[in-house]
Motif scaffolding. Structure first.
Motif, short mmCIF file in Angstrom:
data_model
loop_
_atom_site.label_atom_id
_atom_site.label_comp_id
_atom_site.label_asym_id
_atom_site.label_seq_id
_atom_site.Cartn_x
_atom_site.Cartn_y
_atom_site.Cartn_z
N ALA A 1 0.82 -1.27 0.06
CA ALA A 1 0.03 -0.22 -0.01
C ALA A 1 0.84 1.12 0.06
N LYS A 2 2.05 1.08 0.62
CA LYS A 2 2.93 2.40 0.78
C LYS A 2 3.42 2.78 -0.49
N ASP A 3 4.02 1.52 -1.31
CA ASP A 3 4.57 1.77 -2.40
C ASP A 3 3.54 1.95 -3.46
N TYR A 4 2.50 1.48 -3.45
CA TYR A 4 1.17 1.83 -4.31
C TYR A 4 0.99 3.54 -4.21
N SER A 5 0.94 4.21 -2.96
CA SER A 5 0.73 5.22 -2.83
C SER A 5 1.79 6.17 -3.31
N LYS A 6 3.10 5.72 -3.25
CA LYS A 6 4.45 6.49 -3.91
C LYS A 6 4.28 6.47 -5.24
N VAL A 7 3.82 5.55 -6.08
CA VAL A 7 3.55 5.55 -7.49
C VAL A 7 2.43 6.58 -7.83
N LYS A 8 1.56 6.55 -7.10
CA LYS A 8 0.43 7.66 -7.39
C LYS A 8 0.84 8.95 -7.29
N ALA B 1 -2.01 5.54 2.82
CA ALA B 1 -1.28 4.24 2.48
C ALA B 1 -2.04 3.13 2.88
N ASP B 2 -3.52 2.98 2.83
CA ASP B 2 -4.27 2.01 3.48
C ASP B 2 -4.99 0.91 2.52
N GLY B 3 -4.48 1.02 1.26
CA GLY B 3 -5.18 -0.04 0.46
C GLY B 3 -4.55 0.10 -1.02
N LEU C 1 -9.71 -6.53 -7.85
CA LEU C 1 -10.17 -6.08 -6.45
C LEU C 1 -9.36 -4.94 -5.92
N TYR C 2 -10.09 -4.44 -4.75
CA TYR C 2 -9.52 -3.44 -3.94
C TYR C 2 -9.49 -3.87 -2.47
N VAL C 3 -8.33 -3.85 -1.93
CA VAL C 3 -8.01 -4.19 -0.77
C VAL C 3 -7.92 -3.06 0.07
N LYS C 4 -8.61 -2.81 1.15
CA LYS C 4 -8.45 -1.90 2.20
C LYS C 4 -8.17 -2.42 3.41
N LEU C 5 -6.99 -1.72 4.10
CA LEU C 5 -6.36 -2.26 5.12
C LEU C 5 -6.67 -1.37 6.46
N TYR C 6 -7.01 -2.19 7.61
CA TYR C 6 -7.18 -1.72 9.01
C TYR C 6 -6.19 -2.17 9.90
N GLU D 1 -4.97 -1.15 12.86
CA GLU D 1 -5.33 -1.31 14.12
C GLU D 1 -6.37 -2.13 14.51
N GLU D 2 -7.07 -2.65 13.56
CA GLU D 2 -8.27 -3.51 14.07
C GLU D 2 -7.67 -5.03 13.26
N SER D 3 -6.30 -5.24 12.76
CA SER D 3 -6.00 -6.52 12.11
C SER D 3 -7.02 -7.28 11.28
N ARG D 4 -7.53 -6.13 10.38
CA ARG D 4 -8.60 -6.80 9.57
C ARG D 4 -8.44 -5.99 8.10
N VAL D 5 -9.17 -6.65 7.14
CA VAL D 5 -8.87 -6.17 5.84
C VAL D 5 -10.37 -6.28 5.28
N GLU D 6 -10.53 -5.25 4.21
CA GLU D 6 -11.73 -5.51 3.39
C GLU D 6 -11.55 -5.60 2.08
N ILE D 7 -12.08 -6.36 1.30
CA ILE D 7 -12.06 -6.67 -0.15
C ILE D 7 -13.17 -5.99 -0.87
N LYS D 8 -12.94 -4.99 -1.88
CA LYS D 8 -14.06 -4.75 -2.53
C LYS D 8 -14.01 -5.24 -4.16
N VAL D 9 -15.42 -5.80 -4.27
CA VAL D 9 -15.16 -6.80 -5.50
C VAL D 9 -16.32 -6.19 -6.64
N PRO D 10 -16.01 -5.42 -7.64
CA PRO D 10 -16.96 -5.05 -8.57
C PRO D 10 -17.49 -6.35 -9.36
N VAL D 11 -18.98 -6.27 -9.47
CA VAL D 11 -19.64 -7.59 -9.92
C VAL D 11 -20.79 -6.94 -10.84
N GLY D 12 -20.97 -7.85 -12.10
CA GLY D 12 -22.29 -7.24 -12.71
C GLY D 12 -23.23 -8.17 -12.08
#
Length: 439
Positions: free
Chosen positions: A30-37, A180-182, A222-227, A229-240
């Motif tokens: 996520a940190k490197d992804y943010s750097k590229v952006k 840098a959280d996703g 997919l898009y992975v959102k990181l949390y 502090e809560e030791s959890r992730v949320e995966i967002k999936v676009p579907v038709g």
């Protein structure tokens, strides 16, 4: 996507807490992804790169040649998605800048009609816009050149170009993100198996495994959102999702939105009557926590419990909104839904508590969810002009009086609940000449 399908976002969650080591590996991506952006924002967010961002393959090739991916050690399945993610946001920023320019031009009484027409032409035609900002000759197709030449002879192009350049320098900004959280993932970056998902990391040929709460598997970006502090992730999936067509949805319904009652129809039916209570509980808790945190910031042990409680309150509020919107569509059976643009929170007022509650109004979420559900159920939305719509009598059209949530017309004697009168006016304008656009 086929016309009988629409895009819907599905959410997946980790079944067990993500270990600190695995979370750190995801945070590194996520940190490197943010750097590229940020690299793309800085290098291609200005006027000199306008010709490169459409469609963007020039940027992709230049980024490949730059060697920045090798410097970061970021896998290509993340690197190129970060590039196009940033490019999409740069394009959106230019769209916002052009919209601001169009408003300024329309409000400028010092311009003639021909000058306004010329400036709007420059904003609309990308090649001309880019050429003027970079002080290059305007080169267009034969058809566009004829239109351009007809406009040029009627204005002082030097003055017009200087004005456009000044306003762009004033209002256009290069983007930057500190988040840098996703990150987005291409199909090659993950694999579903063992009731979970394997995600590629920066180490070659290695993946981490995250067990999921469901066994669904998808094949899309997919898009992975990181949390962390809560030791959890949320995966967002676009579907038709297939659009549903209802033979019994034949009604035309006008609606008025409110803070305390979410939806009132032109027939007087109400949905989401407890919305105000939910929103007050949420806003009061946020307000109390903000005050407590500001007074004890130095001794505050962290925000983990705060974010967890905030999420639970938001989920409860959003769940109620979705349930009531579903009930609204199910019971009203609309073929066409007439709505007015949702109002912005009103500034000022003597009661700070009420002002804060109004500022937390979930109007944007309500609008977004209603539009999504209408697309899924093939319900047509017609947006109408909202000026003075709550002050007019829905019977005779004359101005009326409002008191204690009631509307009274002194001309014809019509009396009703204020929101019902507004909803009736919305429907009348939607069926008449008040339509702005259809969705």
């Amino acid at each position: 996507m086929p016309s009988d399908k629409i895009c819907k976002t599905i959410h997946q969650y980790n079944k067990e807490p993500v270990s600190g080591g695995d979370m750190q590996k995801l945070l590194d991506i996520a940190k490197d992804y943010s750097k590229v952006k940020n690299y793309v924002y800085n290098r291609y967010g200005g006027i000199a790169s306008l010709s490169k961002i459409y469609p963007g393959y020039t940027v992709q090739n230049e980024m490949t040649e730059s060697g920045y991916r090798e410097t970061l050690g970021l896998p290509s399945v993340y690197f190129y998605l970060a590039i196009f993610d940033a490019l999409g946001e740069i394009k959106s920023q230019w769209t916002r800048t052009k919209a601001k320019l169009a408003k300024l031009i329309s409000k400028n009484d010092g311009f003639t009609t021909e000058e306004k027409h010329y400036l709007r032409f420059l904003i609309k035609v990308n090649n001309a816009f880019e050429a003027v900002l970079n002080e290059k000759p305007v080169e267009l197709t034969a058809k566009m050149t004829k239109q351009y030449e007809d406009l040029v002879v009627k204005v002082d192009i030097g003055s017009m170009h200087r004005y456009l350049c000044r306003q762009v320098r004033k209002y256009h900004v290069k983007l930057h993100t500190d988040k840098a959280d996703g990150f987005a993932m291409a199909e090659r970056a993950y694999r579903y198996a063992d009731h979970g998902i394997y995600i590629s990391i920066k180490e070659k040929r290695k993946r981490i495994f995250i067990p999921l709460t469901d066994g669904n598997q998808y094949r899309s970006q997919l898009y992975v959102k990181l949390y962390p502090e809560e030791s959890r992730v949320e995966i967002k999936v676009p579907v038709g999702v297939a659009v549903r067509h209802h033979k019994d949805y034949r009604n035309q319904v006008g609606v008025a939105f409110g803070f305390y009652t979410m939806v009132t129809t032109d027939d007087g039916n109400q949905y989401g009557t407890e919305l105000g209570e939910h929103q007050l509980v949420y806003s009061e808790w946020i307000r109390a926590q903000a005050s407590s945190y500001s007074h004890n910031k130095g001794d505050n042990p962290g925000r983990k419990k705060y974010y967890a409680k905030k999420q639970r309150l938001e989920e409860s509020l959003h769940s109620y909104i979705n349930q009531e919107l579903n009930r609204f569509l199910r019971e009203e059976k609309p073929e066409v839904l007439y709505i007015v643009k949702l109002p912005k929170p009103q500034a000022g007022g003597k009661n700070k508590k009420i002002n804060y509650s109004i500022s937390q109004w979930q109007r944007g979420y309500i609008r977004k969810r209603l539009e999504q559900k209408c697309r899924e159920q093939s319900v047509q939305i017609v947006e109408v002009l909202g000026k003075d719509i709550s002050n007019e009598c829905s019977e005779c059209g004359e101005p009326g009086k409002k008191a204690d949530d009631r509307f009274i017309c002194p001309v014809c004697g019509y009396e009703s609940e204020e929101k019902v009168n507004t909803a009736r006016n919305v429907k009348k304008r939607g069926q008449g000449n008040g339509v702005i656009h259809k969705k």
